[in-house]
Write an enzyme that holds these catalytic residues in place. Structure first.
Site, PDB file in Angstrom:
ATOM      1  N   HIS A 187       0.834  -1.209   0.000  1.00 33.46           N
ATOM      2  CA  HIS A 187       0.000   0.000   0.000  1.00 33.46           C
ATOM      3  C   HIS A 187       0.861   1.249   0.000  1.00 33.46           C
ATOM      4  O   HIS A 187       0.525   2.253  -0.608  1.00 33.46           O
ATOM      5  CB  HIS A 187      -0.893   0.024   1.247  1.00 33.46           C
ATOM      6  CG  HIS A 187      -2.078  -0.859   1.128  1.00 33.46           C
ATOM      7  ND1 HIS A 187      -3.140  -0.540   0.324  1.00 33.46           N
ATOM      8  CD2 HIS A 187      -2.364  -2.039   1.681  1.00 33.46           C
ATOM      9  CE1 HIS A 187      -4.031  -1.501   0.414  1.00 33.46           C
ATOM     10  NE2 HIS A 187      -3.585  -2.426   1.228  1.00 33.46           N
ATOM     11  N   ARG A 292      -8.325  -5.854 -13.329  1.00 35.40           N
ATOM     12  CA  ARG A 292      -7.882  -7.133 -12.755  1.00 35.40           C
ATOM     13  C   ARG A 292      -8.716  -7.414 -11.516  1.00 35.40           C
ATOM     14  O   ARG A 292      -8.572  -6.733 -10.502  1.00 35.40           O
ATOM     15  CB  ARG A 292      -6.399  -7.060 -12.382  1.00 35.40           C
ATOM     16  CG  ARG A 292      -5.444  -6.967 -13.584  1.00 35.40           C
ATOM     17  CD  ARG A 292      -4.005  -6.932 -13.092  1.00 35.40           C
ATOM     18  NE  ARG A 292      -3.030  -7.150 -14.140  1.00 35.40           N
ATOM     19  CZ  ARG A 292      -2.348  -6.168 -14.737  1.00 35.40           C
ATOM     20  NH1 ARG A 292      -2.569  -4.913 -14.398  1.00 35.40           N
ATOM     21  NH2 ARG A 292      -1.463  -6.450 -15.660  1.00 35.40           N
ATOM     22  N   ARG A 328     -11.771  -8.316 -16.401  1.00 33.84           N
ATOM     23  CA  ARG A 328     -11.136  -9.604 -16.668  1.00 33.84           C
ATOM     24  C   ARG A 328     -11.533 -10.570 -15.559  1.00 33.84           C
ATOM     25  O   ARG A 328     -11.361 -10.264 -14.385  1.00 33.84           O
ATOM     26  CB  ARG A 328      -9.616  -9.446 -16.699  1.00 33.84           C
ATOM     27  CG  ARG A 328      -8.934 -10.773 -16.960  1.00 33.84           C
ATOM     28  CD  ARG A 328      -7.466 -10.612 -17.082  1.00 33.84           C
ATOM     29  NE  ARG A 328      -6.839 -10.499 -15.776  1.00 33.84           N
ATOM     30  CZ  ARG A 328      -5.537 -10.326 -15.601  1.00 33.84           C
ATOM     31  NH1 ARG A 328      -4.745 -10.218 -16.655  1.00 33.84           N
ATOM     32  NH2 ARG A 328      -5.023 -10.255 -14.401  1.00 33.84           N
ATOM     33  N   GLU A 426      -2.572 -14.191 -24.573  1.00 32.67           N
ATOM     34  CA  GLU A 426      -1.337 -14.279 -23.790  1.00 32.67           C
ATOM     35  C   GLU A 426      -0.736 -15.678 -23.845  1.00 32.67           C
ATOM     36  O   GLU A 426       0.293 -15.936 -23.240  1.00 32.67           O
ATOM     37  CB  GLU A 426      -1.575 -13.825 -22.338  1.00 32.67           C
ATOM     38  CG  GLU A 426      -2.807 -14.383 -21.683  1.00 32.67           C
ATOM     39  CD  GLU A 426      -3.143 -13.730 -20.348  1.00 32.67           C
ATOM     40  OE1 GLU A 426      -2.360 -12.930 -19.841  1.00 32.67           O
ATOM     41  OE2 GLU A 426      -4.220 -14.044 -19.814  1.00 32.67           O
ATOM     42  N   ASN A 449       2.795  -9.413 -20.992  1.00 32.97           N
ATOM     43  CA  ASN A 449       3.593  -9.966 -19.890  1.00 32.97           C
ATOM     44  C   ASN A 449       3.618 -11.492 -19.961  1.00 32.97           C
ATOM     45  O   ASN A 449       4.664 -12.123 -19.883  1.00 32.97           O
ATOM     46  CB  ASN A 449       3.018  -9.551 -18.525  1.00 32.97           C
ATOM     47  CG  ASN A 449       2.769  -8.071 -18.420  1.00 32.97           C
ATOM     48  OD1 ASN A 449       3.347  -7.296 -19.166  1.00 32.97           O
ATOM     49  ND2 ASN A 449       1.900  -7.670 -17.507  1.00 32.97           N
ATOM     50  N   ASP A 450       2.434 -12.069 -20.107  1.00 31.58           N
ATOM     51  CA  ASP A 450       2.374 -13.530 -20.179  1.00 31.58           C
ATOM     52  C   ASP A 450       2.720 -14.037 -21.564  1.00 31.58           C
ATOM     53  O   ASP A 450       3.300 -15.111 -21.707  1.00 31.58           O
ATOM     54  CB  ASP A 450       0.978 -14.031 -19.787  1.00 31.58           C
ATOM     55  CG  ASP A 450       0.851 -14.157 -18.289  1.00 31.58           C
ATOM     56  OD1 ASP A 450       1.769 -14.726 -17.676  1.00 31.58           O
ATOM     57  OD2 ASP A 450      -0.141 -13.661 -17.729  1.00 31.58           O
ATOM     58  N   ARG A 460       8.239 -15.524 -15.686  1.00 36.36           N
ATOM     59  CA  ARG A 460       8.351 -14.074 -15.553  1.00 36.36           C
ATOM     60  C   ARG A 460       8.724 -13.627 -14.141  1.00 36.36           C
ATOM     61  O   ARG A 460       9.061 -12.469 -13.917  1.00 36.36           O
ATOM     62  CB  ARG A 460       7.058 -13.377 -16.038  1.00 36.36           C
ATOM     63  CG  ARG A 460       5.850 -13.637 -15.181  1.00 36.36           C
ATOM     64  CD  ARG A 460       4.562 -13.169 -15.847  1.00 36.36           C
ATOM     65  NE  ARG A 460       4.000 -11.979 -15.251  1.00 36.36           N
ATOM     66  CZ  ARG A 460       2.757 -11.555 -15.429  1.00 36.36           C
ATOM     67  NH1 ARG A 460       1.936 -12.227 -16.243  1.00 36.36           N
ATOM     68  NH2 ARG A 460       2.307 -10.484 -14.859  1.00 36.36           N
ATOM     69  N   CYS A 497      -2.742  -4.548 -23.044  1.00 32.66           N
ATOM     70  CA  CYS A 497      -2.800  -4.089 -21.647  1.00 32.66           C
ATOM     71  C   CYS A 497      -1.599  -4.585 -20.851  1.00 32.66           C
ATOM     72  O   CYS A 497      -1.523  -4.371 -19.651  1.00 32.66           O
ATOM     73  CB  CYS A 497      -4.106  -4.502 -20.981  1.00 32.66           C
ATOM     74  SG  CYS A 497      -4.327  -6.272 -20.879  1.00 32.66           S
TER      75      CYS A 497
END
Ligand code: PEP
Ligand code: MG
Length: 561
Positions: A187, A292, A328, A426, A449-450, A460, A497
């Protein structure tokens, strides 16, 4: 003397240190006699009401929706059925005092969450710690130093800052933040980023080595902390600070400019969102490229129910206004495990029961989520996107489940809204049949990313193979070009994205490969707009064509200067 940590919110600060050490809650009486049990339960019930009141006050006084969101999540933890039951059992069956039960039950949850391999989940332990300390504070009538009372500019150093402590900070007076613990997804990192406060976490031993009032230089670009910097170092840091600010000021000028390439070709900017967002988050975007939803599952001590999900989705739609929000469905599995969901241990979790596959194995998970999503679609512009679709069968199965849910809601007379249906690209196997997949969906978003992870067979998360994780490899260029071209030819919506869209060089290449919709973290928008404003369609295409025909990633990077 120089200390080192990890910079998680960029920038440079110079100023005096304020050390923050929260009070500890030693418990004087852990157990009670049989005749005291009812009184202890009453004490707990009263503490619960008081803690709710405190949180309500904090929500009302919150300076942003981010802060309010943190305190609302704490209210949900306070009301968690499993925790309430365990506390009641602790008092009635184990003769614990209210304080003893609160400490043992919450500590058990904290240990469970902390063990999660995914830092996103592990960081949520701080929320439980925060709520535990609030309850103990009420029960013991004690209060920690009130950080909102810091009235002169300083750099705050702490072992760890709990979410409510970070949220209480008056960001105008906090020049920088240093913590001994915490990660890039804590946070502290999220809030520091949203207020543009330089922050370094993981600075081991900083509380012992720093003293109250000492003058330091904090370089969150390198993670270095200079204690009592000499005149030369101070001048160096001030110069670097000015250059950093100037660079940001230059990029920020692009925020209000129209989204046009140098030759006037339009493009769109989207934002990626998770649990923390405000209406401000959407300010410079025309859509949310990925919402997400995992955070809902990871922040909750048990599976979030349909109503809780529905409320969370409505909140996002409200903040987004008319913009399309791409929800998603849950991407749990891989490194993201849920402490309350016992799954078989897998040798290769990233190649295992992740995301859509987990939903197919436990269909009730997806049914509940789709019900909540479709109902929320009445309150905004919602699109539903499936992560980790690897085959046409996956897409058809996902669509069938969506249709089943619509039929069920209709039968029950429950109103719901329309939502476009799409997938994330992905997994290379779906990219290989993209000419077929495109016909099965309304839109798609590429998760670079994936895609890079699976295309290059490189974990990753594993730093030892980081050199093999090549986002700019010619293999990536060709795959991306293929997917984008097929969607463009079919006239279907395609965006990216993954991190690549928010990277200046990545955005430029994607633009050359034909992409016109880029979705990213809000703090990346200015720099991406700046780079896109400086390039024509033709020039970007020329670079991307060369990149597709390059032999190595190094050659691709050389094209970008
Ligand atoms: C991606 O894989 O690029 C993506 C956007 O999804 P995540 O990072 O959440 O896996
Ligand atoms: Mg992904």
């Amino acid at each position: 003397m120089i200390l080192k940590g990890n910079g998680v919110s960029p920038g440079i600060a110079l100023g005096q240190v304020v050390l923050y050490e929260p009070i500890t809650f030693d418990i004087d009486k852990e157990y009670c006699g049989a005749n005291e049990k009812a009184t202890e339960q009453e004490r707990f019930d009263e503490a619960l009401i008081k803690a709710h009141e405190e949180l309500d006050q904090l929500i009302n006084a919150a300076k942003s929706e981010e802060q309010a969101g943190i305190f609302s999540a704490h209210k949900e933890i306070l009301d968690d059925d499993e925790i309430l039951e365990m506390v009641a059992e602790g008092i009635s069956e184990q003769s614990q005092t209210a304080q003893g039960a609160v400490r043992s039950v919450y500590t058990e949850f904290i240990a469970l969450v902390e063990k999660a391999p995914n830092p996103l989940i592990a960081n949520r332990a701080d929320d439980f710690r925060d709520v535990r300390d609030r309850l103990l504070g009420v029960l013991q009538d004690k209060k920690s130093q009130d950080l909102s009372q810091i009235k002169s500019p300083c750099i705050l150093a702490a072992k760890v800052l709990l979410p409510s402590e970070t949220a209480a900070l008056d960001h105008n007076n906090i020049l920088g933040i240093i913590t001994e613990e915490g990660g890039a997804t804590s946070h502290t990192a999220i809030i520091a980023n949203s207020f543009g406060i330089p922050a370094v976490v993981g600075a081991a031993d900083c509380l012992r080595l720093l003293s109250e009032g000492v003058y330091i230089g904090l370089d969150a670009l390198t993670g270095e902390i200079y204690i009592k910097p000499d005149a030369e170092t101070e001048a160096f840091l001030l110069k670097k600070q000015e250059a950093f600010k100037e660079r940001n000021r230059q990029s920020d000028l692009f925020l209000d400019k129209p989204n046009l390439l140098a030759d006037g070709t339009p493009y769109e900017i989207g934002v990626n969102i998770g649990g923390i967002f405000t209406a401000e988050t959407f300010k410079y975007s025309s859509f949310a490229g990925v919402f997400r939803t995992e955070f809902l599952y990871m922040e909750s001590p048990c599976l979030p129910e349909e109503e809780e999900q529905y409320r969370a989705y409505c909140r996002v739609l409200k903040a987004a206004g008319k913009r399309p929000v791409t929800l998603r469905t849950m991407d749990i599995g891989g490194d993201k495990t849920l402490p309350y969901m016992k799954l078989q241990k897998e040798e290769n979790p990233f190649l295992g029961l992740r995301a859509l596959r987990l939903c197919f194995a436990k269909p009730e998970l997806l049914y509940t989520q789709l019900r909540a999503a479709l109902r929320s679609a009445l309150h905004g512009n919602l699109r539903i996107m499936l992560p980790m679709a690897g085959s046409i069968e996956d897409i058809r199965m996902g669509r069938k489940m969506l249709n089943d849910v619509k039929a069920q809601l209709e039968e029950e007379g429950i109103p719901f809204g329309k939502a476009e249906f799409g997938i994330m690209i992905e997994i290379p196997s779906i990219a290989a049949v993209i000419d077929l997949a495109v016909r099965e969906v309304d839109f798609a978003s590429i998760g670079t990313n994936d895609l890079c992870q699976y295309l290059s067979a490189t974990d990753r998360m594993n730093p030892t193979v980081a050199d093999y994780y090549q986002t700019f490899s010619p293999a990536m260029m060709r795959t991306l070009h293929h997917v984008i071209s097929v969607f463009n030819k079919e006239g279907k919506d395609i965006s990216v994205c993954g991190e690549m869209a928010g990277d200046e060089r990545g955005a430029l290449l994607l633009c050359g490969l034909g992409l016109r919709k880029f979705s990213m973290e809000p703090n990346k928008i200015a720099k991406v707009k700046e780079i896109l404003a400086g390039i024509t369609t033709e020039k970007a295409k020329e670079i991307a064509d060369k990149a597709r025909n390059a032999a190595t990633q190094e050659e691709v990077l050389m094209l970008l200067g």
